[in-house]
Design a protein around this motif. Structure first.
Motif, PDB file in Angstrom:
ATOM      1  N   UNK A   1       0.848  -1.194   0.000  1.00  0.00           N
ATOM      2  CA  UNK A   1       0.000   0.000   0.000  1.00  0.00           C
ATOM      3  C   UNK A   1       0.880   1.240   0.000  1.00  0.00           C
ATOM      4  N   UNK A   2       0.870   1.982  -1.095  1.00  0.00           N
ATOM      5  CA  UNK A   2       1.663   3.194  -1.209  1.00  0.00           C
ATOM      6  C   UNK A   2       0.811   4.428  -0.968  1.00  0.00           C
ATOM      7  N   UNK A   3      -0.414   4.428  -1.509  1.00  0.00           N
ATOM      8  CA  UNK A   3      -1.332   5.554  -1.334  1.00  0.00           C
ATOM      9  C   UNK A   3      -2.599   5.051  -0.657  1.00  0.00           C
ATOM     10  N   UNK A   4      -3.009   5.757   0.391  1.00  0.00           N
ATOM     11  CA  UNK A   4      -4.236   5.427   1.110  1.00  0.00           C
ATOM     12  C   UNK A   4      -5.078   6.692   1.220  1.00  0.00           C
ATOM     13  N   UNK A   5      -6.316   6.599   0.781  1.00  0.00           N
ATOM     14  CA  UNK A   5      -7.253   7.716   0.886  1.00  0.00           C
ATOM     15  C   UNK A   5      -8.026   7.573   2.190  1.00  0.00           C
ATOM     16  N   UNK A   6      -8.093   8.655   2.959  1.00  0.00           N
ATOM     17  CA  UNK A   6      -8.844   8.668   4.214  1.00  0.00           C
ATOM     18  C   UNK A   6     -10.077   9.538   4.009  1.00  0.00           C
ATOM     19  N   UNK A   7     -11.244   8.915   4.054  1.00  0.00           N
ATOM     20  CA  UNK A   7     -12.491   9.640   3.813  1.00  0.00           C
ATOM     21  C   UNK A   7     -13.458   9.412   4.950  1.00  0.00           C
ATOM     22  N   UNK A   8     -14.158  10.446   5.333  1.00  0.00           N
ATOM     23  CA  UNK A   8     -15.167  10.309   6.367  1.00  0.00           C
ATOM     24  C   UNK A   8     -16.535  10.023   5.788  1.00  0.00           C
ATOM     25  N   UNK A   9     -17.452   9.678   6.672  1.00  0.00           N
ATOM     26  CA  UNK A   9     -18.854   9.550   6.283  1.00  0.00           C
ATOM     27  C   UNK A   9     -19.581  10.872   6.482  1.00  0.00           C
ATOM     28  N   UNK A  10     -18.854  11.884   6.924  1.00  0.00           N
ATOM     29  CA  UNK A  10     -19.404  13.222   7.145  1.00  0.00           C
ATOM     30  C   UNK A  10     -18.308  14.134   7.658  1.00  0.00           C
ATOM     31  N   UNK A  11     -18.692  15.262   8.232  1.00  0.00           N
ATOM     32  CA  UNK A  11     -17.712  16.222   8.722  1.00  0.00           C
ATOM     33  C   UNK A  11     -17.536  16.105  10.229  1.00  0.00           C
ATOM     34  N   UNK A  12     -16.372  16.563  10.692  1.00  0.00           N
ATOM     35  CA  UNK A  12     -16.081  16.643  12.130  1.00  0.00           C
ATOM     36  C   UNK A  12     -16.269  15.299  12.839  1.00  0.00           C
ATOM     37  N   UNK A  13     -15.725  14.249  12.240  1.00  0.00           N
ATOM     38  CA  UNK A  13     -15.873  12.931  12.876  1.00  0.00           C
ATOM     39  C   UNK A  13     -14.533  12.264  13.176  1.00  0.00           C
ATOM     40  N   UNK A  14     -13.420  12.983  12.938  1.00  0.00           N
ATOM     41  CA  UNK A  14     -12.125  12.432  13.317  1.00  0.00           C
ATOM     42  C   UNK A  14     -11.213  12.016  12.191  1.00  0.00           C
ATOM     43  N   UNK A  15     -11.413  12.549  10.980  1.00  0.00           N
ATOM     44  CA  UNK A  15     -10.538  12.183   9.853  1.00  0.00           C
ATOM     45  C   UNK A  15      -9.095  12.603  10.100  1.00  0.00           C
ATOM     46  N   UNK A  16      -8.911  13.830  10.567  1.00  0.00           N
ATOM     47  CA  UNK A  16      -7.556  14.340  10.741  1.00  0.00           C
ATOM     48  C   UNK A  16      -6.824  13.575  11.829  1.00  0.00           C
ATOM     49  N   UNK A  17      -7.502  13.304  12.942  1.00  0.00           N
ATOM     50  CA  UNK A  17      -6.870  12.563  14.028  1.00  0.00           C
ATOM     51  C   UNK A  17      -6.564  11.135  13.584  1.00  0.00           C
ATOM     52  N   UNK A  18      -7.463  10.530  12.827  1.00  0.00           N
ATOM     53  CA  UNK A  18      -7.201   9.186  12.305  1.00  0.00           C
ATOM     54  C   UNK A  18      -6.013   9.202  11.356  1.00  0.00           C
ATOM     55  N   UNK A  19      -5.977  10.184  10.470  1.00  0.00           N
ATOM     56  CA  UNK A  19      -4.843  10.318   9.551  1.00  0.00           C
ATOM     57  C   UNK A  19      -3.544  10.456  10.323  1.00  0.00           C
ATOM     58  N   UNK A  20      -3.565  11.268  11.367  1.00  0.00           N
ATOM     59  CA  UNK A  20      -2.363  11.473  12.178  1.00  0.00           C
ATOM     60  C   UNK A  20      -1.931  10.183  12.866  1.00  0.00           C
ATOM     61  N   UNK A  21      -2.897   9.399  13.350  1.00  0.00           N
ATOM     62  CA  UNK A  21      -2.553   8.146  14.021  1.00  0.00           C
ATOM     63  C   UNK A  21      -1.923   7.156  13.048  1.00  0.00           C
ATOM     64  N   UNK A  22      -2.498   7.044  11.855  1.00  0.00           N
ATOM     65  CA  UNK A  22      -1.913   6.155  10.838  1.00  0.00           C
ATOM     66  C   UNK A  22      -0.513   6.618  10.483  1.00  0.00           C
ATOM     67  N   UNK A  23      -0.343   7.919  10.312  1.00  0.00           N
ATOM     68  CA  UNK A  23       0.973   8.472   9.982  1.00  0.00           C
ATOM     69  C   UNK A  23       1.980   8.206  11.093  1.00  0.00           C
ATOM     70  N   UNK A  24       1.560   8.404  12.343  1.00  0.00           N
ATOM     71  CA  UNK A  24       2.468   8.215  13.470  1.00  0.00           C
ATOM     72  C   UNK A  24       2.975   6.777  13.543  1.00  0.00           C
ATOM     73  N   UNK A  25       2.067   5.817  13.318  1.00  0.00           N
ATOM     74  CA  UNK A  25       2.464   4.417  13.386  1.00  0.00           C
ATOM     75  C   UNK A  25       3.391   4.040  12.227  1.00  0.00           C
ATOM     76  N   UNK A  26       3.134   4.609  11.059  1.00  0.00           N
ATOM     77  CA  UNK A  26       4.008   4.322   9.916  1.00  0.00           C
ATOM     78  C   UNK A  26       5.405   4.880  10.143  1.00  0.00           C
TER      79      UNK A  26
END
Length: 244
Positions: A1-26
């Motif tokens: 997996x080289x590119x991963x798209x992070x999409x929410x089911x709506x707004x203000x539900x934690x996309x940025x924090x989830x993206x940050x967590x995935x990035x931190x672990x990588x």
């Protein structure tokens, strides 16, 4: 997996924090990571946006790229039109992601709002960019009432476009979850047609970067580089577990 798209089911539900967590672990696993934000809305020039928040939480090792910034907190096409600015096109997102992927082990593309939010007046969406890249999509869902419907709609939209939902995460798991949230843990995988890959606790985005990076692995499953156990979490939080 080289590119991963992070999409929410709506707004203000934690996309940025989830993206940050995935990035931190990588990054912790020794991978080079870039985060691409195609369209940042509702942030004035010079103010920190979602990409900067990812760096604050995941660390300075993360490369970021923001393609466009529109001042009003609206859908990207509406915000661009009202500002008299040029909208972002899917091919621009794909081109930028491919250039980042040539120099990084993982590129995370964080969308704006839900999957089918319009980026231009022709109706282009984040899904169109994902199709150009043949990239999997991580769906970030809310915890409570209504999430099964929006998650199902998002998953159906992905499959209609021959896109693969990598899995679903809960972007903000409540400190005191209600009955609907607890029941939804078991039902979300069926709605998404994909595994539950994590649950980010509410308030995680307020942690210091050091604390966030230390704890991120306990919020996301092995597929995303963590040790979170979906079965154990669901068993603990499901209705029967609390009444026992």
């Amino acid at each position: 997996m080289t590119v991963l798209v992070v999409s929410g089911t709506g707004t203000e539900i934690g996309k940025t924090v989830t993206t940050a967590a995935v990035a931190a672990l990588a990054v912790a696993a020794g991978r080079s990571v870039a985060v691409l934000k195609p369209a940042q809305t509702g942030v004035a020039p010079g103010e920190p946006g979602d990409a900067q928040e990812v760096v604050r939480l995941a660390g300075d090792a993360v490369t970021t790229l923001e393609l466009a910034r529109f001042p009003e907190p609206l859908a990207p096409n509406t915000a661009a039109r009202r500002a008299g600015m040029t909208p972002i096109r899917p091919h621009e997102v794909a081109d930028a992601a491919e250039k980042l992927a040539a120099e990084h082990d993982l590129v995370l593309i964080e969308g704006a709002g839900g999957l089918l939010v319009r980026y231009d007046d022709e109706g282009a969406t984040l899904a169109d960019a994902a199709r150009l890249l043949s990239a999997p999509v991580l769906v970030v869902a809310s915890a409570g009432l209504g999430t099964l419907n929006t998650t199902t709609l998002t998953a159906e939209a992905l499959r209609a476009r021959e896109l693969t939902p990598l899995g679903v995460t809960v972007g903000s798991w409540p400190t005191a979850p209600d009955l609907a949230s607890r029941c939804n843990l078991a039902d979300l995988p069926q709605s998404a047609g994909a595994n539950l890959l994590g649950a980010i606790p509410a308030g995680a985005g307020t942690l210091s970067g050091t604390d966030f990076r230390t704890r991120a692995g306990s919020w996301l499953g092995p597929e995303l580089g963590g040790e979170w156990d979906a079965a154990a979490f669901t068993a603990r939080e499901a209705p029967g577990a609390r009444e026992a």
